[in-house]
Enzyme design. Structure first.
Site, PDB file in Angstrom:
ATOM      1  N   ARG A 127      26.468  22.537  58.136  1.00 40.03           N
ATOM      2  CA  ARG A 127      26.962  21.395  57.063  1.00 40.03           C
ATOM      3  C   ARG A 127      26.215  20.661  58.122  1.00 40.03           C
ATOM      4  O   ARG A 127      25.903  20.014  58.367  1.00 40.03           O
ATOM      5  CB  ARG A 127      27.873  21.516  57.054  1.00 40.03           C
ATOM      6  CG  ARG A 127      28.262  19.925  56.957  1.00 40.03           C
ATOM      7  CD  ARG A 127      30.225  19.485  56.069  1.00 40.03           C
ATOM      8  NE  ARG A 127      30.396  17.855  56.353  1.00 40.03           N
ATOM      9  CZ  ARG A 127      30.825  17.363  56.304  1.00 40.03           C
ATOM     10  NH1 ARG A 127      30.917  17.300  57.409  1.00 40.03           N
ATOM     11  NH2 ARG A 127      31.063  16.236  55.796  1.00 40.03           N
ATOM     12  N   HIS A 154      32.117  56.206  24.851  1.00 42.58           N
ATOM     13  CA  HIS A 154      32.666  55.245  24.508  1.00 42.58           C
ATOM     14  C   HIS A 154      32.307  55.501  22.491  1.00 42.58           C
ATOM     15  O   HIS A 154      32.417  54.330  22.043  1.00 42.58           O
ATOM     16  CB  HIS A 154      32.936  53.995  24.693  1.00 42.58           C
ATOM     17  CG  HIS A 154      33.149  53.617  25.523  1.00 42.58           C
ATOM     18  ND1 HIS A 154      32.713  54.235  27.365  1.00 42.58           N
ATOM     19  CD2 HIS A 154      35.276  53.003  26.698  1.00 42.58           C
ATOM     20  CE1 HIS A 154      33.962  54.136  28.228  1.00 42.58           C
ATOM     21  NE2 HIS A 154      35.276  53.065  27.711  1.00 42.58           N
ATOM     22  N   SER A 190      24.708  17.828  48.408  1.00 41.71           N
ATOM     23  CA  SER A 190      26.001  18.827  49.868  1.00 41.71           C
ATOM     24  C   SER A 190      24.614  19.944  50.398  1.00 41.71           C
ATOM     25  O   SER A 190      25.144  20.201  51.842  1.00 41.71           O
ATOM     26  CB  SER A 190      27.650  19.612  49.651  1.00 41.71           C
ATOM     27  OG  SER A 190      28.184  18.141  49.202  1.00 41.71           O
ATOM     28  N   HIS A 237      27.931  24.816  54.225  1.00 41.63           N
ATOM     29  CA  HIS A 237      29.211  24.382  54.438  1.00 41.63           C
ATOM     30  C   HIS A 237      29.867  25.117  54.885  1.00 41.63           C
ATOM     31  O   HIS A 237      31.310  26.078  54.928  1.00 41.63           O
ATOM     32  CB  HIS A 237      30.284  23.460  53.423  1.00 41.63           C
ATOM     33  CG  HIS A 237      29.829  22.617  53.290  1.00 41.63           C
ATOM     34  ND1 HIS A 237      28.125  21.937  52.625  1.00 41.63           N
ATOM     35  CD2 HIS A 237      29.911  21.212  53.331  1.00 41.63           C
ATOM     36  CE1 HIS A 237      28.135  21.114  52.653  1.00 41.63           C
ATOM     37  NE2 HIS A 237      29.302  20.078  53.170  1.00 41.63           N
ATOM     38  N   GLU A 250      31.070  28.557  39.479  1.00 42.18           N
ATOM     39  CA  GLU A 250      30.165  29.513  39.866  1.00 42.18           C
ATOM     40  C   GLU A 250      29.806  30.632  39.250  1.00 42.18           C
ATOM     41  O   GLU A 250      28.387  31.452  39.054  1.00 42.18           O
ATOM     42  CB  GLU A 250      30.762  29.708  41.365  1.00 42.18           C
ATOM     43  CG  GLU A 250      30.614  28.547  42.412  1.00 42.18           C
ATOM     44  CD  GLU A 250      31.904  27.379  41.710  1.00 42.18           C
ATOM     45  OE1 GLU A 250      31.738  26.667  42.415  1.00 42.18           O
ATOM     46  OE2 GLU A 250      32.486  27.853  40.975  1.00 42.18           O
ATOM     47  N   LEU A 284      41.544  46.245  18.982  1.00 43.14           N
ATOM     48  CA  LEU A 284      41.851  47.288  20.163  1.00 43.14           C
ATOM     49  C   LEU A 284      41.307  47.693  21.470  1.00 43.14           C
ATOM     50  O   LEU A 284      40.307  47.824  21.318  1.00 43.14           O
ATOM     51  CB  LEU A 284      41.643  48.535  19.400  1.00 43.14           C
ATOM     52  CG  LEU A 284      42.811  48.845  18.291  1.00 43.14           C
ATOM     53  CD1 LEU A 284      42.688  50.100  17.808  1.00 43.14           C
ATOM     54  CD2 LEU A 284      44.345  49.355  18.667  1.00 43.14           C
ATOM     55  N   GLN A 317      37.334  24.586  52.267  1.00 50.31           N
ATOM     56  CA  GLN A 317      36.524  24.799  51.408  1.00 50.31           C
ATOM     57  C   GLN A 317      35.189  25.504  52.824  1.00 50.31           C
ATOM     58  O   GLN A 317      34.177  25.455  52.898  1.00 50.31           O
ATOM     59  CB  GLN A 317      35.706  23.176  52.496  1.00 50.31           C
ATOM     60  CG  GLN A 317      36.569  22.183  51.421  1.00 50.31           C
ATOM     61  CD  GLN A 317      36.395  22.229  50.091  1.00 50.31           C
ATOM     62  OE1 GLN A 317      35.812  22.420  50.022  1.00 50.31           O
ATOM     63  NE2 GLN A 317      37.338  22.734  48.815  1.00 50.31           N
ATOM     64  N   ASP A 360      35.404  42.157  21.200  1.00 45.58           N
ATOM     65  CA  ASP A 360      36.683  41.018  21.673  1.00 45.58           C
ATOM     66  C   ASP A 360      38.030  40.907  22.915  1.00 45.58           C
ATOM     67  O   ASP A 360      38.298  39.771  22.977  1.00 45.58           O
ATOM     68  CB  ASP A 360      37.460  41.074  20.397  1.00 45.58           C
ATOM     69  CG  ASP A 360      37.931  42.505  19.905  1.00 45.58           C
ATOM     70  OD1 ASP A 360      37.838  42.792  20.604  1.00 45.58           O
ATOM     71  OD2 ASP A 360      39.139  41.677  18.516  1.00 45.58           O
ATOM     72  N   GLY A 386      28.616  45.626  31.269  1.00 43.74           N
ATOM     73  CA  GLY A 386      29.583  47.590  31.545  1.00 43.74           C
ATOM     74  C   GLY A 386      30.477  46.125  32.068  1.00 43.74           C
ATOM     75  O   GLY A 386      31.884  46.867  32.065  1.00 43.74           O
TER      76      GLY A 386
END
Length: 614
Positions: free
Chosen positions: A462, A28, A334, A404, A355, A178, A416, A146, A114
């Site tokens: 849990r 590139h 939790s 959980h 996350e 671009l 969940q 960008d 990358g």
């Protein structure tokens, strides 16, 4: 360097990017050429780095988030005198450390890049290390394109950096208009980026990215800004300096069509060497844990959730190792990571519901020498899979805990329930996947995780489950435990976590009917204990796997792979979650999924030809 020399250095970097891509036949170069002046000014005037000591604690850190522009980074290394011309021209060749996208195979690369949108979130982790742990005034410089500003992970990082007031972090955005297939969303509208960044609380400066004096002034302003991170938004031309490709579509990811002519147009090959400013003398003071938390011990027969044991064990580990840090995604109560927060608040990092930033920060902290344990619900780690994958590429030994897990969480429902996490983590290169069934086993496995070489994953449950093992028993990674066995066993049930307890209930019921069943607690899902599984297959010729997980990629597949070396295959039957769960109690969920004691009992009866017809 004077401005004229900086401009010449920028041209040198462009030429070397063109040459490297020509030698490789790929790469590139145009993406490298747009950011060449930004890089030249950074290297010559602002980066404080000892290339002979990449681990120097005072070094600034440079993350090339737009990793496809690696020819620019390698051209920088040549200008700094740490690689020569011959090595530059091995770019993308077999065996060369100058890979298509940078990885830590080079000692000056902290993290692999990358996969766009990862550099800034990782940089946030590094900046947090500098501010809150190392307490050293090194600066984190992140160069991104960008195009990657469209990634949601970038904005998770933008928000968190502002919240933490990380004034040791500077983002340099190469706004070259671009992307891969055409114009970016905002084109050259620097103000569109600036407004958003300022709305989050960033300091921004907009510059002509080919005006070295303006770039230099912007970097100085960023370094002088207090209590907020800084972004330098630079308007540049992709392919700058070569008329054939300058701001032209259709040249992304390709060597220049006429490299010799382009090099001549850029002024020819140069070999300037830049004396990079050294970091200040710095000595890190190791963190001495302030409090002492005892390693948890649980009595056999007590009912304890493995997530509870995880939290207590992590807090205890932090008492003996000052490099252990904990990160959580606003579920610490939790996951029980809150136990670490109470014991070691200075080493606890809250990332809220983000996350990707959570895992990326763990990678950044690991790159700065800390041992991170990042925790959230098992289901939500799937959002960060690309960051986990790239952690493996970076050879970053981060430790993850997913709580959980499975349908056994009960009434919360499928959104969940972690039902794909074992497959996801098993597929990561060099990973270790652990799934304890009781509290003492969990505590010991947390201790082992502190010594794992790559990405580690612990799956916790849990609800409370009976303690099966004594507090002094060990559970080496790659092992398993045979909990029931006899000379007349007819089937081996292989389980882990919650299903171990269901398998034991079923084995007791079947024993009363005269059907011998061997039960294996496969707490190490990867690496798997092939020797014990093969011995069980020899003894019973039939294996029944039971897992609170989808059938694809979990325990069943791990067991099957133990017989993939050409030896005779035993009969292998799998019980797993094949339905779409709704809301129900944990006991009902296990029953509906067909992975409870009743389902195991029925399956074994069918396998041995003693099904009960009602």
């Amino acid at each position: 360097m004077r401005n004229e020399e900086l401009a010449e250095l920028g041209q040198q970097l462009r030429v070397d990017a063109v040459r490297a891509a020509e030698a490789a036949g790929s790469g590139h170069p145009t993406s490298s050429m747009s950011a060449a002046d930004l890089a030249a000014v950074l290297l010559a005037h602002h980066l404080r780095y000892d290339f002979d000591q990449p681990d120097h604690p005072g070094n600034d850190r440079l993350i090339l988030s737009k990793g496809h522009a690696s020819p620019l980074l390698y051209a920088l290394y040549r200008a700094a005198g740490v690689i020569d011309e011959a090595e530059l021209l091995t770019f993308r060749h077999d065996g060369s450390p100058l890979e298509g996208h940078p990885t830590p195979r080079l000692p000056w690369v902290d993290v692999a890049t990358g996969s766009l949108g990862q550099g800034l979130p990782v940089g946030v982790g590094m900046a947090l290390a500098g501010r809150r742990l190392d307490r050293v005034p090194y600066r984190i410089w992140v160069v991104c394109g960008d195009s990657e500003m469209a990634e949601g992970s970038v904005w998770e990082a933008v928000e968190h950096a502002a919240y933490e007031k990380l004034d040791n972090l500077t983002l340099i955005v190469d706004v070259n208009r671009l992307g891969q297939r055409g114009p970016t969303r905002e084109g050259w509208d620097l103000d569109a980026y600036a407004q958003r960044l300022r709305a989050f609380g960033w300091h921004t400066t907009e510059v002509d990215g080919h005006d070295v004096a303006a770039i230099d002034a912007a970097y100085r302003l960023a370094a002088a800004t207090s209590h907020k991170p800084s972004a330098v938004l630079a308007r540049t031309h992709k392919g700058r300096g070569v008329a054939e490709v300058d701001d032209q579509e259709g040249f992304h990811g390709k060597p220049l069509p006429h490299p010799a002519r382009a090099i001549e147009e850029l002024g020819g090959v140069r070999s300037a060497h830049v004396p990079v400013a050294p970091p200040p003398d710095t000595v890190l003071t190791p963190i001495t844990p302030a409090g002492r938390v005892a390693t948890p011990h649980y009595r056999v027969g007590d009912e304890v959730a493995t997530r509870d044991a995880f939290g207590a064990a992590l807090a205890a580990l932090g008492s003996v190792r000052g490099d252990v840090v904990a990160l959580d995604g606003e579920v610490g109560d939790s996951t029980r990571a809150a136990a670490f927060a109470r014991a070691h608040p200075e080493r606890y990092f809250e990332f809220y519901i983000a996350e990707q930033q959570l895992v990326a920060a763990a990678v950044g902290l690991r790159a700065r020498g800390y041992l991170p344990f990042a925790t959230t619900f098992a289901a939500f780690l799937t959002r960060a899979h690309d960051f986990i994958r790239m952690a493996a590429v970076s050879d970053a030994g981060i430790q993850l805990c997913g709580s959980h897990a499975g349908v056994s969480i009960g009434a919360d429902g499928p959104s969940q329930m972690g039902l794909e996490d074992l497959a996801m983590l098993r597929a990561v290169h060099g990973s270790t996947v652990l799934y304890p069934c009781d509290a003492n086993q969990t505590a010991r496995l947390v201790q082992h995780m502190a010594h794992l070489p790559g990405v580690g994953y612990l799956r916790t449950t849990r609800g409370a489950t009976p303690v099966l093992y004594g507090p002094d028993e060990d559970f080496p990674v790659g092992g398993s435990r045979v909990l029931r066995s006899g000379d007349r066993d007819r089937v081996t049930v292989v389980a882990a976590g919650i299903t171990v307890h269901e398998a034991l209930k079923a084995a007791d019921t079947l024993a009363g009917a005269g059907i011998g069943v061997r039960v294996i607690d496969l707490y190490s899902v990867k690496p798997v204990d092939a020797e014990t599984l093969q011995a069980a297959a020899d003894a019973t010729d039939c294996l029944l796997t039971v897992e609170d997980h989808r059938p694809e990629g979990g325990i069943g597949d791990a067991v099957a792979e133990a017989f993939a070396d050409g030896r005779p295959q035993p009969r292998l039957v799998r019980l797993a979650v094949r339905t779409m769960p709704g809301s129900a109690t944990p006991e009902q969920q296990l029953s509906h999924a067909g992975i409870d004691a009743g389902a195991i009992t029925a399956a074994v009866r069918l396998l041995v030809g003693e099904a009960v017809v009602r």
